[in-house]
Design an enzyme around this catalytic site. Structure first.
Site, PDB file in Angstrom:
ATOM      1  NE  ARG A  67      49.928  31.505  77.070  1.00 32.01           N
ATOM      2  CZ  ARG A  67      51.161  31.052  76.972  1.00 32.01           C
ATOM      3  NH1 ARG A  67      52.005  31.596  76.152  1.00 32.01           N
ATOM      4  NH2 ARG A  67      51.563  30.017  77.703  1.00 32.01           N
TER       5      ARG A  67
ATOM      6  N   GLY B 290      58.703  16.588  64.986  1.00 33.77           N
ATOM      7  CA  GLY B 290      59.378  17.832  64.585  1.00 33.77           C
ATOM      8  C   GLY B 290      60.845  17.573  64.287  1.00 33.77           C
TER       9      GLY B 290
ATOM     10  CG  HIS C 160      58.738  26.583  78.783  1.00 38.55           C
ATOM     11  ND1 HIS C 160      60.015  26.989  79.038  1.00 38.55           N
ATOM     12  CD2 HIS C 160      58.561  26.744  77.458  1.00 38.55           C
ATOM     13  CE1 HIS C 160      60.592  27.374  77.910  1.00 38.55           C
ATOM     14  NE2 HIS C 160      59.723  27.234  76.934  1.00 38.55           N
TER      15      HIS C 160
ATOM     16  CG  ASN D 124      56.967  26.419  74.016  1.00 39.42           C
ATOM     17  OD1 ASN D 124      56.858  25.868  75.101  1.00 39.42           O
ATOM     18  ND2 ASN D 124      58.072  27.046  73.638  1.00 39.42           N
TER      19      ASN D 124
ATOM     20  CG  ASP E  86      62.680  27.564  81.261  1.00 39.93           C
ATOM     21  OD1 ASP E  86      62.901  28.430  80.408  1.00 39.93           O
ATOM     22  OD2 ASP E  86      61.767  26.723  81.161  1.00 39.93           O
TER      23      ASP E  86
HETATM   24  P1  NAX Z   1      61.084  24.502  64.139  1.00 39.49           P
HETATM   25  O1  NAX Z   1      59.986  25.350  63.573  1.00 39.49           O
HETATM   26  O2  NAX Z   1      62.480  24.651  63.643  1.00 39.49           O
HETATM   27  O3  NAX Z   1      60.691  22.968  63.986  1.00 39.49           O
HETATM   28  C1  NAX Z   1      59.424  22.490  64.313  1.00 39.49           C
HETATM   29  C2  NAX Z   1      59.188  21.279  63.453  1.00 39.49           C
HETATM   30  O4  NAX Z   1      57.980  20.680  63.882  1.00 39.49           O
HETATM   31  C3  NAX Z   1      59.041  21.613  61.960  1.00 39.49           C
HETATM   32  O5  NAX Z   1      59.960  20.831  61.208  1.00 39.49           O
HETATM   33  C4  NAX Z   1      57.592  21.240  61.659  1.00 39.49           C
HETATM   34  O6  NAX Z   1      57.429  20.718  60.357  1.00 39.49           O
HETATM   35  C5  NAX Z   1      57.345  20.191  62.731  1.00 39.49           C
HETATM   36  N1  NAX Z   1      55.916  19.970  63.023  1.00 39.49           N
HETATM   37  C6  NAX Z   1      54.916  20.869  63.047  1.00 39.49           C
HETATM   38  N2  NAX Z   1      53.757  20.248  63.307  1.00 39.49           N
HETATM   39  C7  NAX Z   1      54.039  18.941  63.472  1.00 39.49           C
HETATM   40  C8  NAX Z   1      53.253  17.790  63.734  1.00 39.49           C
HETATM   41  N3  NAX Z   1      51.915  17.882  63.870  1.00 39.49           N
HETATM   42  N4  NAX Z   1      53.866  16.599  63.819  1.00 39.49           N
HETATM   43  C9  NAX Z   1      55.207  16.482  63.662  1.00 39.49           C
HETATM   44  N5  NAX Z   1      56.011  17.544  63.381  1.00 39.49           N
HETATM   45  C10 NAX Z   1      55.418  18.754  63.290  1.00 39.49           C
HETATM   46  O7  NAX Z   1      61.006  24.730  65.717  1.00 39.49           O
HETATM   47  P2  NAX Z   1      62.111  24.399  66.812  1.00 39.49           P
HETATM   48  O8  NAX Z   1      62.992  25.562  66.984  1.00 39.49           O
HETATM   49  O9  NAX Z   1      62.699  23.075  66.538  1.00 39.49           O
HETATM   50  O10 NAX Z   1      61.186  24.357  68.130  1.00 39.49           O
HETATM   51  C11 NAX Z   1      60.258  23.316  68.339  1.00 39.49           C
HETATM   52  C12 NAX Z   1      59.348  23.642  69.505  1.00 39.49           C
HETATM   53  O11 NAX Z   1      60.100  23.736  70.712  1.00 39.49           O
HETATM   54  C13 NAX Z   1      58.622  24.986  69.374  1.00 39.49           C
HETATM   55  O12 NAX Z   1      57.277  24.808  69.772  1.00 39.49           O
HETATM   56  C14 NAX Z   1      59.331  25.852  70.391  1.00 39.49           C
HETATM   57  O13 NAX Z   1      58.514  26.894  70.866  1.00 39.49           O
HETATM   58  C15 NAX Z   1      59.641  24.849  71.462  1.00 39.49           C
HETATM   59  N6  NAX Z   1      60.651  25.203  72.445  1.00 39.49           N
HETATM   60  C16 NAX Z   1      60.473  24.774  73.707  1.00 39.49           C
HETATM   61  C17 NAX Z   1      61.404  25.004  74.695  1.00 39.49           C
HETATM   62  C18 NAX Z   1      61.197  24.514  76.078  1.00 39.49           C
HETATM   63  O14 NAX Z   1      62.036  24.820  76.922  1.00 39.49           O
HETATM   64  N7  NAX Z   1      60.148  23.766  76.405  1.00 39.49           N
HETATM   65  C19 NAX Z   1      62.621  25.806  74.420  1.00 39.49           C
HETATM   66  C20 NAX Z   1      62.976  25.873  72.975  1.00 39.49           C
HETATM   67  C21 NAX Z   1      61.807  25.990  72.043  1.00 39.49           C
HETATM   68  O15 NAX Z   1      61.410  27.325  72.011  1.00 39.49           O
END
Ligand code: NAX
Length: 328
Positions: free
Chosen positions: A98, A11, A187, A131, A159
């Site tokens: 979900r 990502g 989370h 997530n 968190d």
């Molecule tokens: P974005 O949508 O800005 O970026 C996600 C990226 O992942 C995109 O560029 C997409 O092309 C890429 N992607 C999708 N499928 C993929 C795959 N199979 N292989 C490689 N790349 C892939 O999201 P962003 O704001 O950067 O958040 C990323 C993730 O972090 C989300 O799932 C979000 O929910 C999660 N989070 C987790 C947190 C935590 O505390 N654990 C907090 C922040 C965030 O919400």
């Protein structure tokens, strides 16, 4: 100069990736004497955006950045990896349940777990951010045949940092005065930021913040709902603070935990605190810089026990929902 450490980030073209990569390349994660190789993994449609991110990394001319490999090939992306930071996942869209999200993202993490096992350096450590991160981590870990389960983590440090900041503001102290804060469980909105064992300047929180109603109510819900509040205010989900949480998590696992303190990270449960074995649940952890252990003997009062149990029950139901993605 030390030999470079190889960090794979999925990502990488996303918004957390954008905030995270400069922190890794500048030395915030592994120290100012540790060169890094970055293996940046994206899906095919995002390779153009990733190219832009790579151009910016080039333009930073970071002294510690040794090599950048942008790729949509998982084998290339995880080759010789010392740390696999799994940030990418598919966001929840309107109308998606979900369980749909669990299934869609789960499939991503089976392939990534297998590719890490097949390509990464021995001793690779994996931190899942995308997530639902606990269950995605569970899937990656169970599909990474041959890799030790204690090298898989899911992030709850953001968190923890959020909770510390709320308590510090209420008590009128700096967030660094708040210690021993554990996020328990998932989370998700069921996570439990345990104020009962937290300390402020060494004193138990309930002796410093006397408003128990606030602690049991608004404090917990503010931490649980902070992600949504940021989306509402910013029009986009947390990115810089999430990237900072990743940096803090890796640093906490690679440097000794300060005496008497602990940190939150979701790990594979060994049954401690009655959390079913094998679930990826957040609990209090101490590290010596190389290995980690669950802190034992933290007392959970009746209120805390009920909160932990509720979050753990959610994790167990998530595990059931993805049972077909977990090899027996
Ligand atoms: P974005 O949508 O800005 O970026 C996600 C990226 O992942 C995109 O560029 C997409 O092309 C890429 N992607 C999708 N499928 C993929 C795959 N199979 N292989 C490689 N790349 C892939 O999201 P962003 O704001 O950067 O958040 C990323 C993730 O972090 C989300 O799932 C979000 O929910 C999660 N989070 C987790 C947190 C935590 O505390 N654990 C907090 C922040 C965030 O919400």
């Amino acid at each position: 100069m030390k030999a470079p450490i190889t960090v794979s980030v999925t990502g990488a073209a996303g918004q957390i990736g954008y905030a995270l990569l400069t922190r890794i390349a500048s030395g915030s994660m592994f120290g100012l004497d540790q060169p890094v190789n970055l293996r940046l993994i994206e899906i095919e449609p995002a390779m153009g955006a990733l190219e832009g991110t790579v151009m910016e990394l080039d333009d930073c001319a970071f002294p510690l950045l040794n090599e950048i490999v942008p790729t949509c090939d998982l084998n290339e992306g995880f080759r010789d990896s010392n740390w696999a930071l799994l940030v990418g996942s598919v966001p929840r869209k309107a109308g998606m349940e979900r369980n749909d999200l669990l299934g869609i993202n789960g499939k991503i993490f089976t392939g990534q777990g297998q590719a890490i096992a097949a390509n990464a350096a021995s001793g690779v450590r994996t931190l899942v951010v995308g997530n639902p991160c606990n269950t995605n981590c569970l899937i990656a870990m169970n599909n990474a045949a041959g890799l030790p389960k204690d090298q898989f983590f899911a992030m709850t440090r953001l968190d923890e940092n959020r909770a510390k900041s709320q308590l510090a503001a209420k008590a009128g102290v700096h967030s660094s005065d708040v210690t021993n804060l554990c996020i328990w469980g998932n989370h998700s909105a069921t996570q439990y930021p345990d104020f009962t064992n937290t300390r402020i300047k060494g004193q138990v929180v309930t002796d410093v913040i006397l408003d128990r109603e606030w602690l049991e109510g608004e404090f917990i819900s503010t931490v649980q709902q902070r992600g949504a509040a940021i989306i509402k205010a910013r029009g986009a989900s947390s990115a810089a603070s999430a990237a900072n949480g990743v940096v803090d998590t890796v640093r906490s696992l690679t440097t000794p935990t300060p005496e008497g303190d602990w940190t939150s990270v979701a790990v594979c449960s060994d049954g401690s605190y009655g959390i079913p074995e094998g679930l990826i649940a957040s609990m209090p952890i101490r590290s010596d810089g190389k290995t980690w252990e669950v802190v034992q003997g933290v007392v959970l009062d009746e209120f805390s026990r009920a909160k932990v149990d509720a979050s753990v029950a959610e994790l167990a139901s998530e595990r059931e929902a993805v049972a077909d993605l977990i090899p027996s």
